[in-house]
Scaffold this active site. Structure first.
Site, short mmCIF file in Angstrom:
data_model
loop_
_atom_site.label_atom_id
_atom_site.label_comp_id
_atom_site.label_asym_id
_atom_site.label_seq_id
_atom_site.Cartn_x
_atom_site.Cartn_y
_atom_site.Cartn_z
N ASP A 2 30.08 17.49 30.02
CA ASP A 2 29.46 17.39 31.34
C ASP A 2 28.20 16.53 31.27
OD1 ASP A 2 29.20 17.80 34.04
OD2 ASP A 2 28.30 19.78 33.85
N HIS A 19 31.24 7.73 32.33
CA HIS A 19 32.50 8.23 31.77
C HIS A 19 32.93 7.37 30.58
CE1 HIS A 19 32.72 11.09 34.93
NE2 HIS A 19 33.01 10.23 35.89
N LEU A 113 43.03 18.31 12.17
CA LEU A 113 42.37 18.76 13.40
C LEU A 113 43.39 18.82 14.53
CD1 LEU A 113 39.65 19.33 14.98
CD2 LEU A 113 39.66 16.90 15.56
C1 IPE Z 1 31.89 14.45 33.07
O1 IPE Z 1 30.67 14.58 33.67
C2 IPE Z 1 32.94 15.42 33.56
C3 IPE Z 1 34.27 14.80 33.67
C4 IPE Z 1 34.80 14.07 32.75
C5 IPE Z 1 35.04 15.00 34.90
P1 IPE Z 1 30.42 14.63 35.22
O2 IPE Z 1 31.21 13.55 35.90
O3 IPE Z 1 30.66 16.01 35.71
O4 IPE Z 1 28.89 14.26 35.28
P2 IPE Z 1 27.77 14.89 36.21
O5 IPE Z 1 27.89 16.37 36.13
O6 IPE Z 1 28.02 14.37 37.57
O7 IPE Z 1 26.50 14.39 35.61
MG MG Z 2 29.51 17.63 36.09
#
Ligand code: IPE
Ligand code: MG
Length: 220
Positions: A2, A19, A113
């Site tokens: 996250d 991402h 793994l």
């Molecule tokens: C990555 O972070 C989660 C996913 C891969 C869907 P977020 O997209 O939730 O980032 P924030 O929470 O908006 O910062």
């Molecule tokens: Mg998020």
């Protein structure tokens, strides 16, 4: 995983850049995990509730997933990483589904793994689906139908909730909330979370066999 969006926002970049940077963290963590005695690693890549995000972001995430599978499969095979995807497949695009199938088949012999990617995943739906498939419903049969129990759950990004992730399997999970956004999470953060985990006393509801470690600061 996250914090990708906020990581990007802080740099005045589009969310998808966060991402993309997050995929690099995945590579780092997958590489470091076996050396930290981790044999099962489950990454929450896309929640069933993430379909509610703007279409462009969802498409970007799916594209990144396809790209990751296409570029990392060879590396996984070389490193003995077995890749499995958990979650619903019926709502994924055919090409993503095919890429998942290819990666799972190609890496099936990996033993160093077990890397599980949760995609279109909801723990509540997974529990329901597993229960529906059982002839006899018991704790043991559901244990068998779901994944292995989680020892350590790490959530980056500052939120302190499970958000429908491995709810059954996390019954006795130790929770760690590193104060970093996922794109900044690296091997050292993983090692630190594991150290934190090792320092915890896991009792599973029982009384410990060895004398209780006194938490001085809690005693008055
Ligand atoms: C990555 O972070 C989660 C996913 C891969 C869907 P977020 O997209 O939730 O980032 P924030 O929470 O908006 O910062
Ligand atoms: Mg998020």
């Amino acid at each position: 995983m996250d914090g990708n969006g906020r990581w990007a926002l802080a740099r005045r970049l589009p969310r998808i850049a966060g991402h993309r940077a997050g995929v690099e963290s995945v590579r780092r963590v997958v590489k470091a995990a076996p050396g930290l005695t981790i044999d099962v690693l489950t990454l929450f890549a896309f929640s069933s509730d993430n379909w509610r995000r703007p279409r462009a972001e969802v498409e970007g995430l799916m594209e990144l997933l396809g790209l990751y599978l296409a570029t990392e499969t060879e590396e996984c095979v070389r490193n003995g990483v077995r890749l499995q995807v958990i979650g619903r497949r019926d709502r994924l695009a055919a090409d993503v589904r095919a890429a998942i199938g290819r990666a799972e088949t190609a890496t099936a012999a990996g033993t160093r793994l077990r890397l599980r990617m949760a995609v279109d995943y909801s723990a509540r739906d997974a529990i329901l689906a597993a229960a529906r498939g059982l002839a006899e419903l018991s704790r043991e049969s559901l244990d068998g139908a779901l994944g292995p129990p989680v020892d350590l759950l790490i959530r980056t990004g500052g939120e302190r909730r499970l958000s429908d992730f491995l709810l059954w399997e996390c019954a006795y999970a130790e929770l760690v909330f590193p104060r970093v956004m996922w794109p900044d999470f690296g091997a050292e953060d993983l090692a630190s979370a594991v150290r934190d985990f090792r320092g915890r006393e896991r009792r599973f509801g029982a009384v410990p066999e060895v004398p209780v470690r006194l938490h001085e600061r809690w005693l008055r």
